[in-house]
Design a protein around this motif. Sequence first.
Motif, PDB file in Angstrom:
ATOM      1  N   LYS A  62       0.961  -1.354  -0.098  1.00  0.00           N
ATOM      2  CA  LYS A  62      -0.166  -0.066   0.044  1.00  0.00           C
ATOM      3  C   LYS A  62       0.973   1.400  -0.174  1.00  0.00           C
ATOM      4  N   PHE A  63       1.967   1.045   0.629  1.00  0.00           N
ATOM      5  CA  PHE A  63       2.770   2.525   0.808  1.00  0.00           C
ATOM      6  C   PHE A  63       4.289   2.387   0.309  1.00  0.00           C
ATOM      7  N   GLY A  64       4.466   1.314  -0.332  1.00  0.00           N
ATOM      8  CA  GLY A  64       5.928   1.319  -1.027  1.00  0.00           C
ATOM      9  C   GLY A  64       6.937   1.487  -0.145  1.00  0.00           C
ATOM     10  N   PRO A  65       8.017   2.310  -0.411  1.00  0.00           N
ATOM     11  CA  PRO A  65       9.085   2.533   0.550  1.00  0.00           C
ATOM     12  C   PRO A  65       8.731   3.516   1.681  1.00  0.00           C
ATOM     13  N   PHE A  66       7.665   4.006   1.818  1.00  0.00           N
ATOM     14  CA  PHE A  66       7.120   4.948   2.732  1.00  0.00           C
ATOM     15  C   PHE A  66       7.179   3.902   3.912  1.00  0.00           C
ATOM     16  N   ALA A  67       6.402   2.818   3.715  1.00  0.00           N
ATOM     17  CA  ALA A  67       6.281   1.788   4.852  1.00  0.00           C
ATOM     18  C   ALA A  67       7.457   1.592   5.803  1.00  0.00           C
ATOM     19  N   ASP A  68       8.438   1.808   5.146  1.00  0.00           N
ATOM     20  CA  ASP A  68       9.785   1.565   6.201  1.00  0.00           C
ATOM     21  C   ASP A  68       9.978   2.622   7.416  1.00  0.00           C
ATOM     22  N   ARG A  69       9.090   3.768   7.030  1.00  0.00           N
ATOM     23  CA  ARG A  69       9.469   4.825   8.121  1.00  0.00           C
ATOM     24  C   ARG A  69       8.049   4.957   9.021  1.00  0.00           C
ATOM     25  N   MET A  70       7.134   3.983   8.717  1.00  0.00           N
ATOM     26  CA  MET A  70       5.851   4.105   9.347  1.00  0.00           C
ATOM     27  C   MET A  70       5.770   3.065  10.484  1.00  0.00           C
ATOM     28  N   LEU A  71       4.694   3.329  11.366  1.00  0.00           N
ATOM     29  CA  LEU A  71       4.136   2.350  12.284  1.00  0.00           C
ATOM     30  C   LEU A  71       2.580   2.152  12.179  1.00  0.00           C
ATOM     31  N   PHE A  72       2.349   0.946  12.359  1.00  0.00           N
ATOM     32  CA  PHE A  72       0.927   0.474  12.041  1.00  0.00           C
ATOM     33  C   PHE A  72       0.179  -0.149  13.261  1.00  0.00           C
ATOM     34  N   THR A  73      -0.969  -0.354  13.177  1.00  0.00           N
ATOM     35  CA  THR A  73      -1.799  -1.410  13.825  1.00  0.00           C
ATOM     36  C   THR A  73      -2.498  -2.171  12.610  1.00  0.00           C
ATOM     37  N   ARG A  74      -2.579  -3.530  13.173  1.00  0.00           N
ATOM     38  CA  ARG A  74      -3.392  -4.460  12.197  1.00  0.00           C
ATOM     39  C   ARG A  74      -4.535  -3.938  11.381  1.00  0.00           C
ATOM     40  N   ALA A  75      -5.623  -3.474  12.351  1.00  0.00           N
ATOM     41  CA  ALA A  75      -6.492  -2.884  11.730  1.00  0.00           C
ATOM     42  C   ALA A  75      -6.543  -1.724  10.877  1.00  0.00           C
ATOM     43  N   GLY A  76      -5.640  -0.849  11.518  1.00  0.00           N
ATOM     44  CA  GLY A  76      -5.193   0.431  10.817  1.00  0.00           C
ATOM     45  C   GLY A  76      -4.657   0.068   9.304  1.00  0.00           C
ATOM     46  N   LEU A  77      -3.855  -0.760   9.248  1.00  0.00           N
ATOM     47  CA  LEU A  77      -3.395  -0.899   7.825  1.00  0.00           C
ATOM     48  C   LEU A  77      -4.279  -1.703   6.983  1.00  0.00           C
ATOM     49  N   GLU A  78      -5.315  -2.646   7.589  1.00  0.00           N
ATOM     50  CA  GLU A  78      -6.073  -3.232   6.699  1.00  0.00           C
ATOM     51  C   GLU A  78      -7.140  -2.296   5.990  1.00  0.00           C
ATOM     52  N   GLN A  79      -7.544  -1.111   6.979  1.00  0.00           N
ATOM     53  CA  GLN A  79      -8.422  -0.067   6.261  1.00  0.00           C
ATOM     54  C   GLN A  79      -7.907   1.152   5.734  1.00  0.00           C
ATOM     55  N   ALA A  80      -6.506   1.069   5.900  1.00  0.00           N
ATOM     56  CA  ALA A  80      -5.832   2.253   5.128  1.00  0.00           C
ATOM     57  C   ALA A  80      -5.908   2.293   3.702  1.00  0.00           C
ATOM     58  N   THR A  81      -6.203   3.618   3.156  1.00  0.00           N
ATOM     59  CA  THR A  81      -5.886   3.723   1.882  1.00  0.00           C
ATOM     60  C   THR A  81      -4.547   3.682   1.188  1.00  0.00           C
ATOM     61  N   ARG A  82      -4.508   2.934   0.029  1.00  0.00           N
ATOM     62  CA  ARG A  82      -3.191   3.076  -0.660  1.00  0.00           C
ATOM     63  C   ARG A  82      -2.843   4.293  -0.992  1.00  0.00           C
ATOM     64  N   LEU A  83      -1.531   4.273  -0.670  1.00  0.00           N
ATOM     65  CA  LEU A  83      -0.958   5.796  -0.868  1.00  0.00           C
ATOM     66  C   LEU A  83      -1.104   6.356  -2.355  1.00  0.00           C
ATOM     67  N   ALA A  84      -1.120   5.631  -2.950  1.00  0.00           N
ATOM     68  CA  ALA A  84      -1.433   6.351  -4.885  1.00  0.00           C
ATOM     69  C   ALA A  84      -2.737   6.673  -4.998  1.00  0.00           C
ATOM     70  N   VAL A  85      -3.747   6.053  -4.154  1.00  0.00           N
ATOM     71  CA  VAL A  85      -5.180   6.173  -4.083  1.00  0.00           C
ATOM     72  C   VAL A  85      -5.530   7.663  -3.217  1.00  0.00           C
ATOM     73  N   ALA A  86      -4.751   7.516  -2.074  1.00  0.00           N
ATOM     74  CA  ALA A  86      -5.053   8.754  -1.352  1.00  0.00           C
ATOM     75  C   ALA A  86      -4.691  10.050  -2.074  1.00  0.00           C
ATOM     76  N   ALA A  87      -3.317  10.038  -2.733  1.00  0.00           N
ATOM     77  CA  ALA A  87      -2.900  11.092  -3.301  1.00  0.00           C
ATOM     78  C   ALA A  87      -3.868  11.604  -4.457  1.00  0.00           C
ATOM     79  N   ARG A  88      -4.872  10.616  -5.165  1.00  0.00           N
ATOM     80  CA  ARG A  88      -5.614  11.198  -5.881  1.00  0.00           C
ATOM     81  C   ARG A  88      -7.000  11.806  -5.222  1.00  0.00           C
ATOM     82  N   HIS A  89      -7.376  11.027  -4.028  1.00  0.00           N
ATOM     83  CA  HIS A  89      -8.120  11.787  -3.058  1.00  0.00           C
ATOM     84  C   HIS A  89      -7.943  13.220  -2.763  1.00  0.00           C
TER      85      HIS A  89
END
Length: 394
Positions: A62-89
Motif C-alpha cells: 500500500k505504501f511502497g518504500p514509505f512503509a519503512d518509516r511508518m508504524l501501524f496497527t493491524r486494523a489500521g493497515l487493513e483499512q488504510a487507503t493505498r498511498l497512490a489512491v490517497a494522493a488522488r483523493h
Amino acid sequence: MDHAELSALLTPEGLRLVDSLHISSTADAAAAVSRLRREGLSPDLVSAAVGQARLRERARAKFGPFADRMLFTRAGLEQATRLAVAARHAGRFRDAGMHRVADLGCGIGGDALGLAGIGLDVLAVDADEITAAIAAYNLAPFGDTARVRHGRAEDTPLDGIDGVWLDPARRTAGHGETRRLTASDYTPALPWAFDLARQLPTGIKLGPAYDRDDLPDDVEAQWISADGSTIELVLWSGALARPGIRRAALVLRGDTAAELTAAADASDAAERPLGAYLHEPDGAVIRARLIGEVARSLDAGMLAGGTAYMTSDDAKTTPFAATFRVREVLPLRTRDIDAVLRREAIGTLEIKKRGVDVDPAQFRKKLALSGPNSATLFLTRIGDRRAAVLADRV
C-alpha cells in the motif's frame, strides 16, 4: 497493540530495533522473538518491534518504500487507503481550491499523508488513542501542517475547515467486502456523516459493497478498483463532486488510470448470443452500473443469463473490461472439460465464475492439468443453461 507495547515502541531504542528487523515469514518472526528475548529485551518491546516489522512488510503493497518509516496497527493497515489512491483523493481537495481539510477517522494517517503531501493543512482525528498516537508519528515529518487529535469525529469543531475527509470504521474487516453493507456497519453513524456532507464539502469512504439503495441522491458515487480488486466506494459532496456526475468507475492498474463517468446508472446493452470474444467488466464498472456504457463502446451485447459478461465478434479492448478470445463452449461437466484440457495440453488454468454455484478452488482439484499451455475457463450461465467457456486473454 496495547499501551505498554506502544510506550516501549515509541522510544529511540524501540524505533531503532524496528528499523533493524527484516521479517518476511512466520519462521523469521519466531526466530527474532527467541533471539531478542535471549538478549534480555522486555516482552513488550519484543512483541511490539517484531509485530511492527511484520506489518511494515505487508504495508509495502500500500505504501511502497514509505512503509519503512511508518508504524501501524493491524486494523489500521487493513483499512488504510493505498498511498497512490490517497494522493488522488487529496487532489480533489486541492483542485476544489481548499487549503484546510479535516480527516475524521484518520486511522494510521494514510489519507492525511496524501493531503499533507500536496501542501494542504490537515487536522487528523481518531477516536482510538493508540491509533491516534501512531498517526501522529506517521505525520510528524509534516510538522504543523498535519495536526493529530485523539477524539470522536462527531465532537470535532470544524471552524475554519474547508472540506472533510471521512473514513468511518467498518464493523466487518477489509475493503474488498462481497456482502452488502448498510449504514449500521459503520462508526460514526452514516446518517451523521451524510448530514455533515450537506453542510461541508465531504468525501466519505465506504466499502465497495455498500447498499446502493441507501446512497444519498445529492452526491457523486465513485467506485475504485486497483489491479483488479474493487477496493472502495467514495461519496463526494458539495464542491468536491463534479458537476453532472453521479456515477463513476475509476480503474487503476499499476501506474495507469482510466475513469468512466455518467449522470446516472447506465441501461444495459441488448442481449446477444456468445460471439468470438467474451468481455468481463471491471468490478468498479459493475458496482457503478455502467456496464452498458462499456458494452456499447465495444460494439458488444450482454451475454444472456444475467451474469454481467459481454460478448462481441470484434477484438476491441478497453481499460474497463478484460477481453478474451473464445476457444470452445462446453457443458459444465468435469469429464468434458478435462478431456479438452488434456487435448489442448493446458497446465496453467485461470478459473472464473459467475451465475453458478461452483467453488473454483474445489473445481480445480477435479481437473488433470498438465502441459505447457495456459487458458482461462469461465464457469457461467448462457441463457438458462450452465456452460464452461474456454478462452484466451487478449
